[in-house]
Design a protein around this motif. Structure first.
Motif, PDB file in Angstrom:
ATOM      1  N   ASP A 137      49.398  48.159 122.854  1.00  0.00           N
ATOM      2  CA  ASP A 137      48.588  47.491 122.590  1.00  0.00           C
ATOM      3  C   ASP A 137      48.371  48.452 120.722  1.00  0.00           C
ATOM      4  O   ASP A 137      48.515  47.763 119.678  1.00  0.00           O
ATOM      5  N   GLU A 138      47.985  49.154 120.682  1.00  0.00           N
ATOM      6  CA  GLU A 138      46.955  49.770 120.140  1.00  0.00           C
ATOM      7  C   GLU A 138      47.973  50.821 118.649  1.00  0.00           C
ATOM      8  O   GLU A 138      48.835  51.186 117.847  1.00  0.00           O
ATOM      9  N   ILE A 139      48.965  50.507 118.462  1.00  0.00           N
ATOM     10  CA  ILE A 139      50.230  51.025 118.459  1.00  0.00           C
ATOM     11  C   ILE A 139      51.463  49.773 118.015  1.00  0.00           C
ATOM     12  O   ILE A 139      52.591  50.172 117.119  1.00  0.00           O
ATOM     13  N   GLY A 140      50.915  48.150 118.176  1.00  0.00           N
ATOM     14  CA  GLY A 140      52.102  47.412 118.146  1.00  0.00           C
ATOM     15  C   GLY A 140      52.859  46.818 118.576  1.00  0.00           C
ATOM     16  O   GLY A 140      53.940  46.310 117.582  1.00  0.00           O
ATOM     17  N   VAL A 141      53.024  47.832 119.583  1.00  0.00           N
ATOM     18  CA  VAL A 141      54.217  47.145 120.591  1.00  0.00           C
ATOM     19  C   VAL A 141      53.817  45.725 121.436  1.00  0.00           C
ATOM     20  O   VAL A 141      53.197  46.854 122.829  1.00  0.00           O
ATOM     21  N   VAL A 142      53.802  44.767 120.185  1.00  0.00           N
ATOM     22  CA  VAL A 142      53.017  43.860 121.614  1.00  0.00           C
ATOM     23  C   VAL A 142      54.597  42.699 121.389  1.00  0.00           C
ATOM     24  O   VAL A 142      55.631  43.386 121.277  1.00  0.00           O
TER      25      VAL A 142
ATOM     26  N   GLU B 134      62.324  52.954 112.733  1.00  0.00           N
ATOM     27  CA  GLU B 134      61.458  51.864 113.608  1.00  0.00           C
ATOM     28  C   GLU B 134      61.499  52.676 114.672  1.00  0.00           C
ATOM     29  O   GLU B 134      60.624  52.532 114.854  1.00  0.00           O
TER      30      GLU B 134
ATOM     31  N   LYS C  64      55.655  39.783 120.311  1.00  0.00           N
ATOM     32  CA  LYS C  64      55.398  38.766 118.690  1.00  0.00           C
ATOM     33  C   LYS C  64      55.900  37.610 118.695  1.00  0.00           C
ATOM     34  O   LYS C  64      55.251  37.016 118.641  1.00  0.00           O
TER      35      LYS C  64
ATOM     36  N   PRO D  14      56.984  47.159 115.914  1.00  0.00           N
ATOM     37  CA  PRO D  14      55.976  46.344 115.727  1.00  0.00           C
ATOM     38  C   PRO D  14      56.394  45.784 114.249  1.00  0.00           C
ATOM     39  O   PRO D  14      55.901  44.864 113.840  1.00  0.00           O
ATOM     40  N   SER D  15      57.436  45.922 113.445  1.00  0.00           N
ATOM     41  CA  SER D  15      57.937  44.784 112.894  1.00  0.00           C
ATOM     42  C   SER D  15      58.495  43.063 113.342  1.00  0.00           C
ATOM     43  O   SER D  15      58.927  42.637 112.301  1.00  0.00           O
TER      44      SER D  15
ATOM     45  N   ARG E 223      58.047  42.727 125.098  1.00  0.00           N
ATOM     46  CA  ARG E 223      56.914  43.401 124.018  1.00  0.00           C
ATOM     47  C   ARG E 223      58.283  43.848 122.575  1.00  0.00           C
ATOM     48  O   ARG E 223      59.228  43.923 123.359  1.00  0.00           O
TER      49      ARG E 223
END
Length: 682
Positions: A474-479, A406, A481, A490-491, A487
């Motif tokens: 944000d666009e690549i899903g590193v937020v 990942e 969660k 993505p998982s 951050r």
């Protein structure tokens, strides 16, 4: 770059019966009315005697016999006339004809870390750069000649040149290095890029003891610049290491077993190591019980000094009694009798020793943030600190072939690397770590940037824009969660960048500032200082998330060395990424991870760039593509290029101002350290 044979046909000078007429004791500061030779600040013997109108008489260090007696395996010392080549290199000292004696005190980090400073003090190769950093001049080789298309390089060696044990040095020692060391997988697992041309082997011919011919499969004029700058030496003592090589001695294994080794190759490994770094631990350090029974403590050298003792605390060296240089008064160099190298990894301790005047010279691992305290204490400590421009600059990169799948996907996403680049406040780095003396810029590989490169690349995603960084993440899903303010991947797994740095390659202040910049945009980062050996080991074994080291090379070196544009984008001692890409390339796809298309383009382009005539439209176009592929994809993030300190004690004489603080030109090598001397230790 000359294509003619230099000094061909010069009359040889016999030592026996040499006239005692005094030659003018010239220095660079006072040439005594004698005109310069074909190359700056040095002459071939016959050339010097011709322009100076004299016959040079020779003298040596009065302690040579004692020093020779400390070199394990050396026999009784013959007269100086039998030790010098019949064609010695005449070196013009900078300010004074020196005096013999003394011990040069220096520091390194560890046996194989931070040692290039003192390696460069004793280093020799076939040629070198003069101190103008533009002119390649003879050294071990007396002359060279290229053919018209740069596919054949013929080098002429010095008659009578000898190894440090008195054995003849000949063209066979160069062929032995090339054919039987760097291309024997029992010694070096896979050949380095610099021994190849467009990915193919050269052939080496030895028509006579003083002539060696490199036949290249494609043009590569930068090969000469490689010899002038690289730490590796293109010769090895065949007379000694050949005793343990099965190709040359069918009894090599039996001889090795008598010494307590499994095979002849094991003995070669014990002497040479399994890399081309010339300061791998000697047998005195790696196997102190066997060392006294070995034929030699270290393999013979052509360098100015040779190791006679080594432990975990450091190493000690003495002057090579067979060294090939003399000064304009006929004194054999080096002037300094001994070198004492102490291993200290703690930066604060190194700086304290410098401030107290306890060392004679230091450059490597000294960074600009340490300059103020050294500058404040110059007068009291009896030393001088010069701030000089650098070639390389601190860079950061992400492990695009991480073993964590990942992380590999995230680090391999260009948007992530763009975000991390614009999150960095390079102006703050310049102000806080470099006292506003540097230039914020993006990494473009070439340094200084050649005219054919569009200057826009130095600014590519180098602006400080934390809002853009957050948007890209944000666009690549590193937020974030889990709502903890940091951050995540993505998982949903935690994302923490553990920044391990060594001060040899990265100022601590820069690592700390960048970690804070990334944390400020939500990517949590921690900082830990490690030793250079720890860092390199982790980097080589693909264990690090973030890679941090100084990078950048001048055009001349890139023309001779492909490493910045082929995975893993530098050698063991530099900043690397894409270790599994490199494995794929080296194994021709059998192992590792296939690199993206732009890496394949760089691999093809660097070979073409090295063969294209410099200054042509073709060369410029290929160079532009190389930079675009490297910089547009942000494999390495540049920071700030700033000056660094060069330290020397005032008692160290004939020490000129260096033009740059640079490993790339091999530190002291252009400045002829063999003519340094110590005014207070004789």
């Amino acid at each position: 770059m000359s294509k003619r044979v230099l000094f061909a046909g010069l009359a040889l000078c016999a030592f026996a019966g040499t006239a005692a007429a005094d030659c003018p004791p010239m220095t660079v500061a006072d040439m005594k009315g004698v005109k310069a030779g074909a190359f700056p600040q040095q002459y071939e013997l016959a050339e010097f005697e011709s322009v100076a109108g004299c016959k040079l008489a020779f003298a040596g260090n009065p302690k040579s016999a004692d020093l020779n007696g400390r070199i394990q395996g050396n026999g009784a010392l013959p007269a100086l006339a039998e030790r010098l080549p019949s064609e010695p290199l005449v070196v013009v000292p900078y300010a004074e004809i020196g005096t013999y004696g003394g011990v040069l005190d220096g520091l390194s980090n560890a046996p194989e870390a931070g040692t290039s400073d003192l390696l460069s003090v004793r280093h020799v190769s076939l040629v070198r750069y003069s101190d103008d950093l533009a002119t390649i001049v003879p050294n071990v080789a007396k002359s060279w000649e290229w053919n018209s298309d740069f596919t054949k390089l013929t080098m002429t060696l010095r008659k009578g040149h000898k190894w440090s044990d008195g054995a003849p040095f000949t063209s066979e020692d160069i062929k032995f290095w090339y054919d039987d060391m760097v291309f024997d997988e029992n010694i070096i697992k896979s050949p380095k890029d610099y021994v190849l041309v467009a990915g193919e082997r050269m052939t080496v011919e030895t028509p006579d003891p003083q002539t060696v011919v490199f036949n290249l499969p494609a043009p590569k004029p930068g090969l000469l610049a490689h010899f002038a700058t690289h730490y590796s030496q293109p010769f090895m003592p065949k007379h000694f290491l050949g005793m343990f090589h099965p190709k040359y001695n069918p009894d090599a294994d039996a001889k090795a077993k008598e010494l307590g080794f499994e095979s002849g190759y094991a003995v070669i490994s014990a002497y040479y190591g399994n890399s081309d770094w010339t300061d791998t631990p000697s047998i005195m350090l790696s196997d102190p019980e066997k060392a006294p029974k070995m034929p030699k403590g270290v393999y013979p050298t052509l360098e100015s000094h040779i190791v006679v003792a080594e432990s975990t605390e450091g190493r000690h060296l003495v002057a090579n009694p067979y060294f090939h240089m003399v000064d304009t008064a006929g004194n054999q160099l080096p002037y300094i009798s001994e070198i004492d190298e102490v291993h200290i990894n703690e930066n604060e301790v190194r700086i304290l020793k410098a401030v107290n005047g306890e060392i004679d010279y230091k450059s490597q691992s000294m960074q600009l943030p340490s300059a103020p305290i050294m500058l404040e204490n110059q007068e009291k400590g009896g030393y001088t600190v010069d701030l000089k421009p650098t070639i390389a600059m601190p860079t950061f990169s992400f492990n695009v072939t991480s073993t964590d799948e990942e992380k590999r996907k995230v680090f391999g996403d260009l948007k992530f690397r763009q975000a991390m680049s614009v999150a960095m406040n390079r102006e703050e780095i310049n102000e806080v770590a470099f006292f506003d003396l540097g230039q914020p810029k993006q990494y473009v590989a070439f340094s200084p940037t050649p005219d054919f490169i569009d200057p826009k690349w130095e600014k590519h995603y180098a602006q400080f824009d934390p809002d853009l960084a957050k948007k890209l993440l944000d666009e690549i899903g590193v937020v974030d969660k889990d709502g903890d303010g940091a951050r995540d991947l993505p998982s949903g797994a935690s994302l923490v960048l553990n920044l391990q740095f060594a001060t040899q390659g990265m100022p601590g202040q820069v690592a700390e500032l960048v970690a804070q910049h990334w944390t400020n945009v939500g990517v949590k980062a921690t900082v830990k200082e490690v030793t250079p050996d720890e860092y390199r080991s982790a980097q080589s074994s693909n264990q690090l998330d973030v890679l941090m080291w100084q990078k950048g090379q001048p055009l001349a070196i890139v023309l001779g060395n492909s490493e910045l544009f082929q995975p893993p984008f530098e050698n063991y001692f530099g900043g690397r990424t894409g270790m599994l890409w490199a494995e794929y390339v080296d194994s021709k796809g059998a192992k590792g991870v296939k690199p993206p298309a732009y890496v394949d383009e760089m691999l093809a382009d660097i070979d073409a760039f090295q063969s294209a005539p410099v200054g042509t439209k073709e060369s410029a176009e290929i160079g532009q593509r190389l930079v675009q592929n490297m910089t547009e994809n942000l494999l390495f993030l540049g920071t700030v290029q700033a000056p660094n300190p060069i330290y020397h004690r005032n008692a160290l004489k004939n020490f000129p101002e260096f033009k740059t603080w640079s490993y790339e030109y091999y530190r002291t090598y252009p400045y002829r350290p063999q003519q340094w001397f110590l005014a207070d230790e004789n």
